[in-house]
Write a protein that holds these residues in place. Structure first.
Motif, PDB file in Angstrom:
ATOM      1  N   GLY A   1     -11.097 -16.507 -34.467  1.00 58.83           N
ATOM      2  CA  GLY A   1     -10.457 -17.537 -33.644  1.00 58.83           C
ATOM      3  C   GLY A   1      -9.013 -17.514 -33.821  1.00 58.83           C
ATOM      4  N   LEU A   2      -8.695 -17.980 -35.247  1.00 58.46           N
ATOM      5  CA  LEU A   2      -7.307 -18.196 -35.534  1.00 58.46           C
ATOM      6  C   LEU A   2      -6.458 -17.004 -35.451  1.00 58.46           C
ATOM      7  CD1 LEU A   2      -5.275 -20.201 -36.546  1.00 58.46           C
ATOM      8  CD2 LEU A   2      -5.777 -19.676 -38.962  1.00 58.46           C
ATOM      9  N   VAL A   3      -6.847 -15.943 -35.775  1.00 55.48           N
ATOM     10  CA  VAL A   3      -6.095 -14.605 -36.040  1.00 55.48           C
ATOM     11  C   VAL A   3      -5.807 -14.189 -34.320  1.00 55.48           C
ATOM     12  CG1 VAL A   3      -6.116 -12.237 -36.266  1.00 55.48           C
ATOM     13  CG2 VAL A   3      -7.225 -13.937 -37.906  1.00 55.48           C
ATOM     14  N   LEU A   4      -6.837 -14.350 -33.597  1.00 58.68           N
ATOM     15  CA  LEU A   4      -6.680 -13.946 -32.016  1.00 58.68           C
ATOM     16  C   LEU A   4      -5.628 -14.829 -31.448  1.00 58.68           C
ATOM     17  CD1 LEU A   4     -10.276 -13.129 -30.771  1.00 58.68           C
ATOM     18  CD2 LEU A   4      -8.265 -11.576 -31.424  1.00 58.68           C
ATOM     19  N   ALA A   5      -5.469 -16.089 -31.674  1.00 52.17           N
ATOM     20  CA  ALA A   5      -4.651 -17.100 -31.404  1.00 52.17           C
ATOM     21  C   ALA A   5      -3.248 -16.687 -31.582  1.00 52.17           C
ATOM     22  CB  ALA A   5      -4.800 -18.470 -31.757  1.00 52.17           C
ATOM     23  N   LEU A   6      -3.023 -16.456 -33.003  1.00 52.50           N
ATOM     24  CA  LEU A   6      -1.915 -16.164 -33.688  1.00 52.50           C
ATOM     25  C   LEU A   6      -1.257 -14.799 -33.034  1.00 52.50           C
ATOM     26  CD1 LEU A   6      -2.145 -16.984 -37.199  1.00 52.50           C
ATOM     27  CD2 LEU A   6      -0.548 -18.187 -35.547  1.00 52.50           C
ATOM     28  N   LEU A   7      -2.407 -13.972 -32.721  1.00 55.92           N
ATOM     29  CA  LEU A   7      -1.735 -12.460 -32.235  1.00 55.92           C
ATOM     30  C   LEU A   7      -1.407 -12.835 -30.808  1.00 55.92           C
ATOM     31  CD1 LEU A   7      -1.749  -9.535 -32.269  1.00 55.92           C
ATOM     32  CD2 LEU A   7      -3.893  -9.374 -31.623  1.00 55.92           C
ATOM     33  N   ALA A   8      -1.929 -13.527 -29.999  1.00 58.92           N
ATOM     34  CA  ALA A   8      -1.833 -14.009 -28.698  1.00 58.92           C
ATOM     35  C   ALA A   8      -0.363 -14.725 -28.424  1.00 58.92           C
ATOM     36  CB  ALA A   8      -2.827 -14.902 -27.923  1.00 58.92           C
ATOM     37  N   LEU A   9      -0.144 -15.655 -29.230  1.00 54.41           N
ATOM     38  CA  LEU A   9       0.976 -16.259 -29.474  1.00 54.41           C
ATOM     39  C   LEU A   9       2.288 -15.413 -29.896  1.00 54.41           C
ATOM     40  CD1 LEU A   9       2.709 -19.115 -29.415  1.00 54.41           C
ATOM     41  CD2 LEU A   9       2.353 -18.976 -31.970  1.00 54.41           C
ATOM     42  N   THR A  10       2.115 -14.677 -30.799  1.00 54.86           N
ATOM     43  CA  THR A  10       3.062 -13.490 -31.163  1.00 54.86           C
ATOM     44  C   THR A  10       3.400 -12.496 -30.105  1.00 54.86           C
ATOM     45  OG1 THR A  10       2.426 -13.608 -33.512  1.00 54.86           O
ATOM     46  CG2 THR A  10       3.701 -11.573 -32.972  1.00 54.86           C
ATOM     47  N   THR A  11       2.436 -12.137 -29.380  1.00 61.04           N
ATOM     48  CA  THR A  11       2.555 -11.099 -28.221  1.00 61.04           C
ATOM     49  C   THR A  11       3.356 -11.876 -27.060  1.00 61.04           C
ATOM     50  OG1 THR A  11       0.452 -10.030 -28.892  1.00 61.04           O
ATOM     51  CG2 THR A  11       1.180  -9.793 -26.453  1.00 61.04           C
ATOM     52  N   CYS A  12       2.916 -13.065 -26.801  1.00 62.09           N
ATOM     53  CA  CYS A  12       3.642 -13.830 -25.614  1.00 62.09           C
ATOM     54  C   CYS A  12       5.300 -14.075 -26.147  1.00 62.09           C
ATOM     55  CB  CYS A  12       2.926 -14.970 -25.367  1.00 62.09           C
ATOM     56  SG  CYS A  12       1.330 -14.744 -24.682  1.00 62.09           S
ATOM     57  N   THR A  13       5.452 -14.430 -27.410  1.00 59.24           N
ATOM     58  CA  THR A  13       6.768 -14.577 -27.833  1.00 59.24           C
ATOM     59  C   THR A  13       7.660 -13.644 -27.704  1.00 59.24           C
ATOM     60  OG1 THR A  13       6.065 -16.309 -29.242  1.00 59.24           O
ATOM     61  CG2 THR A  13       8.173 -15.303 -29.635  1.00 59.24           C
ATOM     62  N   ASN A  14       6.830 -12.379 -28.034  1.00 61.41           N
ATOM     63  CA  ASN A  14       7.813 -10.847 -28.207  1.00 61.41           C
ATOM     64  C   ASN A  14       7.902 -10.329 -26.716  1.00 61.41           C
ATOM     65  OD1 ASN A  14       8.798  -8.680 -28.925  1.00 61.41           O
ATOM     66  ND2 ASN A  14       6.765  -7.486 -29.122  1.00 61.41           N
ATOM     67  N   LEU A  15       7.034 -10.651 -25.797  1.00 59.15           N
ATOM     68  CA  LEU A  15       7.323 -10.358 -24.157  1.00 59.15           C
ATOM     69  C   LEU A  15       8.139 -11.232 -23.815  1.00 59.15           C
ATOM     70  CD1 LEU A  15       6.421  -8.755 -21.729  1.00 59.15           C
ATOM     71  CD2 LEU A  15       4.596 -10.498 -21.553  1.00 59.15           C
ATOM     72  N   ALA A  16       8.382 -12.545 -24.025  1.00 57.34           N
ATOM     73  CA  ALA A  16       9.396 -13.357 -23.368  1.00 57.34           C
ATOM     74  C   ALA A  16      10.559 -13.105 -23.917  1.00 57.34           C
ATOM     75  CB  ALA A  16       8.815 -15.007 -23.805  1.00 57.34           C
ATOM     76  N   SER A  17      10.850 -12.920 -25.233  1.00 53.01           N
ATOM     77  CA  SER A  17      11.840 -12.387 -25.638  1.00 53.01           C
ATOM     78  C   SER A  17      12.533 -11.052 -25.335  1.00 53.01           C
ATOM     79  CB  SER A  17      11.950 -12.552 -27.416  1.00 53.01           C
ATOM     80  OG  SER A  17      11.387 -11.706 -27.603  1.00 53.01           O
ATOM     81  N   SER A  18      11.674 -10.206 -24.872  1.00 50.25           N
ATOM     82  CA  SER A  18      12.073  -8.812 -24.599  1.00 50.25           C
ATOM     83  C   SER A  18      12.703  -9.270 -22.814  1.00 50.25           C
ATOM     84  CB  SER A  18      10.842  -7.840 -24.512  1.00 50.25           C
ATOM     85  OG  SER A  18      10.347  -7.495 -25.607  1.00 50.25           O
ATOM     86  N   ILE A  19      11.940  -9.880 -22.235  1.00 50.92           N
ATOM     87  CA  ILE A  19      12.267 -10.327 -20.893  1.00 50.92           C
ATOM     88  C   ILE A  19      13.624 -10.818 -20.756  1.00 50.92           C
ATOM     89  CG2 ILE A  19      12.035 -11.592 -18.870  1.00 50.92           C
ATOM     90  CD1 ILE A  19       8.965 -11.096 -19.257  1.00 50.92           C
ATOM     91  N   VAL A  20      13.866 -11.904 -21.556  1.00 51.43           N
ATOM     92  CA  VAL A  20      15.342 -12.562 -21.836  1.00 51.43           C
ATOM     93  C   VAL A  20      16.381 -11.412 -22.472  1.00 51.43           C
ATOM     94  CG1 VAL A  20      16.544 -14.493 -23.068  1.00 51.43           C
ATOM     95  CG2 VAL A  20      14.247 -14.714 -21.945  1.00 51.43           C
ATOM     96  N   ALA A  21      15.881 -10.617 -23.091  1.00 50.47           N
ATOM     97  CA  ALA A  21      16.916  -9.788 -23.661  1.00 50.47           C
ATOM     98  C   ALA A  21      17.338  -8.780 -22.528  1.00 50.47           C
ATOM     99  CB  ALA A  21      16.302  -9.139 -24.949  1.00 50.47           C
TER     100      ALA A  21
END
Length: 98
Positions: free
Chosen positions: A1-21
């Motif tokens: 559960g925790l690993v998947l939550a961290l993976l989802a958070l990392t993925t969303c953060t990376n996607l958001a930063s890529s869009i902003v960039a």
């Protein structure tokens, strides 16, 4: 559960930063600099996490190859580090005179 939550958070953060960039940053500078950052991070991870240092026979060659890749990437980018330093010094001189 925790690993998947961290993976989802990392993925969303990376996607958001890529869009902003993609929208707000000059891509001719961002992409080469992001590649340089990725290379340095991969090098550090290899040395610190995976123990790549045990297999390096020549540290001068190891460092030299990475420096050449970084310099080549910088040369292909539109970034001008010397101009950036000049502008920064000029702004600092102007503020100290004020």
């Amino acid at each position: 559960g925790l690993v998947l939550a961290l993976l989802a958070l990392t993925t969303c953060t990376n996607l958001a930063s890529s869009i902003v960039a993609a929208v707000k940053i000059n891509q001719a500078t961002f992409i080469p600099m992001a590649s340089c950052g990725s290379l340095v991070l991969n090098q550090a991870t290899g040395l610190l996490l995976w123990g790549d240092g045990r297999t390096v026979r020549s540290w001068l060659s190891y460092a030299g190859v990475h420096v050449l890749i970084l310099l080549g990437t910088y040369e292909l980018s539109s970034a001008d580090l010397c101009e950036h330093i000049r502008q920064r010094r000029s702004r600092a001189a102007e503020t100290s005179l004020s």
